[in-house]
Design a protein around this motif. Structure first.
Motif, mmCIF file in Angstrom:
data_model
loop_
_atom_site.group_PDB
_atom_site.id
_atom_site.type_symbol
_atom_site.label_atom_id
_atom_site.label_comp_id
_atom_site.label_asym_id
_atom_site.label_seq_id
_atom_site.Cartn_x
_atom_site.Cartn_y
_atom_site.Cartn_z
ATOM 1 N N LEU A 20 0.815 -1.214 0.000
ATOM 2 C CA LEU A 20 0.000 0.000 0.000
ATOM 3 C C LEU A 20 0.849 1.265 0.000
ATOM 4 O O LEU A 20 0.404 2.314 -0.464
ATOM 5 C CB LEU A 20 -0.925 0.008 1.218
ATOM 6 C CG LEU A 20 -1.877 -1.172 1.324
ATOM 7 C CD1 LEU A 20 -2.646 -1.112 2.628
ATOM 8 C CD2 LEU A 20 -2.824 -1.203 0.139
ATOM 9 N N LEU A 21 2.053 1.179 0.544
ATOM 10 C CA LEU A 21 2.976 2.310 0.610
ATOM 11 C C LEU A 21 4.277 1.929 -0.066
ATOM 12 O O LEU A 21 4.685 0.781 -0.025
ATOM 13 C CB LEU A 21 3.318 2.627 2.068
ATOM 14 C CG LEU A 21 2.542 3.680 2.806
ATOM 15 C CD1 LEU A 21 3.088 3.842 4.216
ATOM 16 C CD2 LEU A 21 2.496 4.993 2.117
ATOM 17 N N LYS A 22 4.913 2.915 -0.672
ATOM 18 C CA LYS A 22 6.242 2.676 -1.220
ATOM 19 C C LYS A 22 7.089 3.919 -1.001
ATOM 20 O O LYS A 22 6.578 5.025 -0.851
ATOM 21 C CB LYS A 22 6.189 2.299 -2.701
ATOM 22 C CG LYS A 22 5.618 3.359 -3.608
ATOM 23 C CD LYS A 22 5.575 2.880 -5.036
ATOM 24 C CE LYS A 22 4.939 3.926 -5.917
ATOM 25 N NZ LYS A 22 4.922 3.523 -7.310
ATOM 26 N N GLY A 30 13.883 11.447 0.328
ATOM 27 C CA GLY A 30 12.790 10.756 -0.330
ATOM 28 C C GLY A 30 11.460 11.037 0.343
ATOM 29 O O GLY A 30 11.359 11.815 1.289
ATOM 30 N N GLN A 31 10.434 10.384 -0.155
ATOM 31 C CA GLN A 31 9.109 10.552 0.424
ATOM 32 C C GLN A 31 8.316 9.261 0.307
ATOM 33 O O GLN A 31 8.595 8.414 -0.529
ATOM 34 C CB GLN A 31 8.368 11.685 -0.272
ATOM 35 C CG GLN A 31 8.171 11.493 -1.762
ATOM 36 C CD GLN A 31 7.575 12.726 -2.412
ATOM 37 O OE1 GLN A 31 7.254 13.710 -1.747
ATOM 38 N NE2 GLN A 31 7.419 12.685 -3.702
ATOM 39 N N TRP A 32 7.318 9.113 1.168
ATOM 40 C CA TRP A 32 6.427 7.963 1.119
ATOM 41 C C TRP A 32 5.284 8.289 0.170
ATOM 42 O O TRP A 32 4.749 9.395 0.169
ATOM 43 C CB TRP A 32 5.872 7.664 2.513
ATOM 44 C CG TRP A 32 6.904 7.121 3.430
ATOM 45 C CD1 TRP A 32 7.564 7.806 4.410
ATOM 46 C CD2 TRP A 32 7.420 5.794 3.453
ATOM 47 N NE1 TRP A 32 8.452 6.976 5.035
ATOM 48 C CE2 TRP A 32 8.379 5.730 4.475
ATOM 49 C CE3 TRP A 32 7.154 4.646 2.709
ATOM 50 C CZ2 TRP A 32 9.071 4.560 4.769
ATOM 51 C CZ3 TRP A 32 7.854 3.489 3.012
ATOM 52 C CH2 TRP A 32 8.792 3.455 4.025
#
Length: 49
Positions: A20-22, A30-32
């Motif tokens: 569901l998240l990467k 970076g960011q989710w």
């Protein structure tokens, strides 16, 4: 948000394992990102996703 840092890390781990998240980018800048744009969130009565 009412969630401890430890609990937030558990949620992130659970959501990444489910796909569901990467994470995009490096650890530092970076960011989710939510992996599924059609994802809808329905909270459970217990408050645990």
């Amino acid at each position: 948000m009412g969630v401890s840092e430890r609990q937030a890390k558990k949620y992130i781990k659970r959501f990444t394992e489910k796909g569901l998240l990467k994470r995009e980018g490096s650890n530092r800048i970076g960011q989710w990102v939510i992996a599924d744009e059609n994802l809808t969130y329905t909270p459970k009565k217990s408050g645990v996703p």
